[in-house]
Design an enzyme around this catalytic site. Structure first.
Site, PDB file in Angstrom:
ATOM      1  N   SER A  78      86.430  78.456 167.505  1.00 19.23           N
ATOM      2  CA  SER A  78      87.638  78.105 166.770  1.00 19.23           C
ATOM      3  C   SER A  78      87.574  76.717 166.123  1.00 19.23           C
ATOM      4  O   SER A  78      86.689  76.450 165.331  1.00 19.23           O
ATOM      5  CB  SER A  78      88.812  78.232 167.734  1.00 19.23           C
ATOM      6  N   ASP A 297      91.894  77.226 160.482  1.00 18.83           N
ATOM      7  CA  ASP A 297      90.988  76.592 161.448  1.00 18.83           C
ATOM      8  C   ASP A 297      89.620  77.283 161.332  1.00 18.83           C
ATOM      9  O   ASP A 297      89.414  78.142 160.470  1.00 18.83           O
ATOM     10  CB  ASP A 297      91.559  76.647 162.870  1.00 18.83           C
ATOM     11  N   ASP A 301      92.160  81.937 162.556  1.00 13.97           N
ATOM     12  CA  ASP A 301      93.311  82.578 163.207  1.00 13.97           C
ATOM     13  C   ASP A 301      94.494  81.616 163.311  1.00 13.97           C
ATOM     14  O   ASP A 301      95.472  81.905 163.991  1.00 13.97           O
ATOM     15  CB  ASP A 301      92.946  83.176 164.580  1.00 13.97           C
ATOM     16  N   ASN A 394     101.302  75.135 166.497  1.00 11.68           N
ATOM     17  CA  ASN A 394     100.017  74.783 165.880  1.00 11.68           C
ATOM     18  C   ASN A 394      99.503  75.823 164.886  1.00 11.68           C
ATOM     19  O   ASN A 394      98.416  75.660 164.337  1.00 11.68           O
ATOM     20  CB  ASN A 394      98.979  74.520 166.975  1.00 11.68           C
ATOM     21  N   ARG A 517     102.337  69.641 181.186  1.00  8.98           N
ATOM     22  CA  ARG A 517     101.615  70.795 181.742  1.00  8.98           C
ATOM     23  C   ARG A 517     100.109  70.542 181.666  1.00  8.98           C
ATOM     24  O   ARG A 517      99.646  69.797 180.788  1.00  8.98           O
ATOM     25  CB  ARG A 517     101.971  72.095 180.986  1.00  8.98           C
ATOM     26  N   GLY A 520      95.093  74.482 179.386  1.00 12.40           N
ATOM     27  CA  GLY A 520      94.267  75.615 179.804  1.00 12.40           C
ATOM     28  C   GLY A 520      92.910  75.610 179.120  1.00 12.40           C
ATOM     29  O   GLY A 520      92.056  76.436 179.434  1.00 12.40           O
ATOM     30  N   THR A 521      92.690  74.703 178.179  1.00 13.04           N
ATOM     31  CA  THR A 521      91.432  74.709 177.433  1.00 13.04           C
ATOM     32  C   THR A 521      90.662  73.394 177.532  1.00 13.04           C
ATOM     33  O   THR A 521      89.505  73.338 177.168  1.00 13.04           O
ATOM     34  CB  THR A 521      91.676  74.983 175.934  1.00 13.04           C
ATOM     35  N   ARG A 526      98.836  67.617 179.244  1.00 12.76           N
ATOM     36  CA  ARG A 526      99.501  67.326 177.974  1.00 12.76           C
ATOM     37  C   ARG A 526     100.945  66.894 178.223  1.00 12.76           C
ATOM     38  O   ARG A 526     101.675  67.549 178.980  1.00 12.76           O
ATOM     39  CB  ARG A 526      99.503  68.553 177.065  1.00 12.76           C
TER      40      ARG A 526
HETATM   41  C1  LIG Z   1      99.565  72.299 172.760  1.00 16.47           C
HETATM   42  C2  LIG Z   1      98.604  73.253 172.143  1.00 16.47           C
HETATM   43  O1  LIG Z   1      98.496  73.297 170.922  1.00 16.47           O
HETATM   44  N1  LIG Z   1      97.881  74.019 172.980  1.00 16.47           N
HETATM   45  C3  LIG Z   1      96.886  74.974 172.509  1.00 16.47           C
HETATM   46  C4  LIG Z   1      95.675  74.949 173.409  1.00 16.47           C
HETATM   47  O2  LIG Z   1      96.078  75.290 174.721  1.00 16.47           O
HETATM   48  P1  LIG Z   1      96.150  74.295 175.955  1.00 16.47           P
HETATM   49  O3  LIG Z   1      96.355  75.179 177.143  1.00 16.47           O
HETATM   50  O4  LIG Z   1      97.304  73.406 175.672  1.00 16.47           O
HETATM   51  O5  LIG Z   1      94.875  73.501 175.983  1.00 16.47           O
HETATM   52  O6  LIG Z   1      94.722  75.902 172.968  1.00 16.47           O
HETATM   53  C5  LIG Z   1      95.192  77.266 173.011  1.00 16.47           C
HETATM   54  C6  LIG Z   1      94.052  78.170 172.590  1.00 16.47           C
HETATM   55  O7  LIG Z   1      93.614  77.916 171.321  1.00 16.47           O
HETATM   56  C7  LIG Z   1      96.411  77.397 172.104  1.00 16.47           C
HETATM   57  O8  LIG Z   1      96.891  78.709 172.190  1.00 16.47           O
HETATM   58  C8  LIG Z   1      97.471  76.376 172.519  1.00 16.47           C
HETATM   59  O9  LIG Z   1      98.556  76.415 171.645  1.00 16.47           O
HETATM   60 MG   LIG Z   2      91.123  79.602 166.070  1.00 15.54          MG
END
Ligand SMILES: CC(=O)N[C@H]1[C@@H](OP(=O)(O)O)O[C@H](CO)[C@@H](O)[C@@H]1O
Ligand SMILES: [Mg+2]
Length: 559
Positions: A78, A297, A301, A394, A517, A520-521, A526
């Protein structure tokens, strides 16, 4: 043999030997622990061959679990930097992999040797009562990253170990949403969803777009920042199908140059920096009054729009603005179609949606659901509406039409030309908008359709409501796993006492809202904050960041 006797176990030794032999070429790096998260596996591309191999095995099992329906495998990272890569599995209806299987993906990916991998695979098949010898089908694709071809080879090596009973379909280099579309279309036995090829997608989308634009074209040329990613390819392909109806001005389309993917461009850059990519600014394409621009991006997507107000001031038109634009337009069409008693339109957002957008949608009597972050949560909540509009701020998102809503539309017998048009436009929208997953290209076309119908430019679109000033802060902490949330991630349940301190800070600023929170990535926590003014939101974001850092340090000192 009595009829009650169980069938003799089939001997799969040869298959296991072939898998083990092939896996030897893809050893797992010793020092890495992999995890299938919100976005699948994602890390440096060179670390991933063993992971992709294991994903091949899981894709086969997943397909067998659905009696051989096609499962998708997408190789992409991505918006991440070019050296990264990743992989995601796609379920038969074109949706993200069901959550309960994420743990199985993680187990297989962390097997240290071919023997361990085969043992874990066997164990999983037994546990899930899956017949290893049953037919399976896997559709796969990759984006333009330099590490992708090697990773595709690893996937193919895993699939080849199964021989003839696994059928494969490599659709090549394409966007994530097109792969989702092809999976959904492949499994759609009615043949109504569309032809399961890249071209099938382009033709279907183009036909719906033409219907919806009608005689409102040609539209004003649209600059599109493709993030130097695969979106450039699908945009160029698509353009061939619509002639001059919507002339694109593609920017950042270099696919073979090193180091440029997502670099200082793309939807993530625009959303996080809240500014134009330098290349877009330099192009001068946005300087004409009221011209709009869009950014994809790296795997197309995600979509973000923007414009320069008065030819000068940068204004962001993000996922929230797109959701509002789409929901109000679709709501109006449902009213004109005289179907308000049968079709309910709803919006799904996450806690990151700007408070002003939520308030605005509710003020128009459109219901709003808030879910946890991550497209799969929004997608599932959107299925609860007849027409569910879901977007993350986003720019990830789409609009889902339920089968019932489509049936209602198709059997409506219009009593006036206006009702007839509204029904036809709703049906065409369901064909324009990718029903499997958020899709930058189809979302872009949706935006263009609404603007054309309303006779609006970017400024009129933007005028509905004013975003509250907001901040998104990444806080690095010793251990993000001590943070647990509830209420769609809007409240912390641990560390103990932390939420009360955040609530206190929020009360000190006008129109304050803040939540914390774990990502997750990424390895961070955050902090989101919004408030009535820019200085108030700075104060709030700093206060909450401080509270989080202190709590994380305390927890690390007294584990
Ligand atoms: C605040 C934010 O933009 N978080 C993003 C980011 O997730 P996080 O769990 O916040 O790292 O990556 C995800 C996958 O691409 C997306 O779905 C989500 O919106
Ligand atoms: Mg993407």
């Amino acid at each position: 043999m009595s009829s009650a006797a169980a069938a003799p176990p089939v001997d799969h030794t040869q298959l296991f030997d072939r898998i083990a032999a092939a896996a030897k070429n893809y050893p797992k790096p010793a020092d890495v622990k992999f995890g299938y998260g919100t976005a699948g596996f994602r890390t440096l591309g060179k670390r991933l061959p063993s992971v992709i191999f294991s994903v091949g095995l899981l894709a086969v099992l997943r397909s067998q679990r659905f009696n051989g329906k096609a499962i998708g495998v997408m190789v992409t990272a991505s918006h991440n930097p070019e050296a990264d890569n990743g992989v995601k599995l796609v379920d038969p209806a074109g949706e993200m992999l069901e959550q309960s299987w994420e743990a199985y993906a993680t187990t297989l990916a962390n097997c240290a040797s071919p023997e361990e991998l085969v043992a874990a695979y066997k164990q999983l098949a037994e546990q899930l009562h899956i017949n290893i010898g049953a037919p399976a089908s896997v559709v796969y694709a990759a984006d333009t990253r330099p590490s992708s071809p090697e990773l595709i080879k690893a996937l193919e090596a895993a699939l080849a170990a199964f021989g003839d009973h696994v059928s494969t379909n490599n659709i090549g280099v394409t966007t994530t949403p097109i792969l989702h579309y092809v999976v959904k279309a492949t499994n759609d036995t009615t043949g109504e969803y569309g032809v399961p090829t890249i071209e099938g997608y382009q033709k279907k989308t183009a036909a719906a777009f033409k219907t919806l634009i009608g005689n409102r074209g040609p539209l004003k040329p649209l600059p599109v920042d493709c993030a130097n990613g695969v979106g450039a390819l699908s945009l160029a392909d698509f353009a061939k199908h619509i002639g001059d109806l919507l002339p694109f001005k593609p920017l950042n389309t270099q696919l073979n140059k090193e180091g440029v993917l997502n670099y200082q461009c793309g939807a993530d850059y625009v959303k996080t920096k809240q500014q134009l990519p330098p290349s877009v600014a330099e192009s001068g394409l946005l300087n004409q009054p009221d011209n709009r621009g869009a950014s994809f991006d790296g795997d197309a997507d995600r979509l973000i729009y923007y414009y320069l107000k008065g030819g000068k001031t940068f204004r962001l038109l993000d996922g929230d603005k797109i959701a509002v634009l789409a929901a109000l337009f679709i709501g109006d069409l449902v009213t004109r179609a005289k179907l308000t008693d049968k079709i309910q339109v709803g919006v799904v957002q996450t806690a990151y949606a700007n408070g002003s957008s939520t308030k605005f949608i509710k003020s128009r009597n459109i219901p709003v659901t808030c879910t946890a972050t991550g497209v799969k949560h929004l997608h599932h909540a959107a299925l609860n509406y007849d027409i569910g509009v879901y977007f993350e701020a986003n720019g990830h998102g789409t609009v889902l039409f339920s089968d019932d809503a489509l049936e209602t539309l198709k059997k409506t017998e219009p009593e006036s030309p206006d009702q007839d048009r509204a029904v036809k436009h709703l049906i065409a929208l369901s064909e324009l908008i990718n029903q499997a997953v958020g899709d930058a290209l189809s979302d872009l076309l949706l935006v263009e359709v609404v603007l054309a119908h309303r006779g609006w430019g970017a400024e009129e679109w933007d005028a509905g409501y004013e975003d509250l000033p907001n901040r998104l802060v990444k806080v690095e902490v010793p251990d993000r796993h001590i943070f647990h949330t509830t209420d769609a991630e809007r409240k912390l349940t641990s560390p103990a006492g932390l939420q009360a301190r955040i609530d206190e800070a929020v009360l000190k600023v006008e129109q304050g809202r803040s939540f914390v929170r774990p990502s997750g990535t990424e390895d961070c926590v955050r902090v989101y904050a919004e408030a009535a003014t820019s200085s108030a939101v700075d104060t709030l974001a700093a206060a909450v960041t401080d509270i989080v850092k202190t709590a994380a340090a305390e927890a690390a000192a007294h584990p």
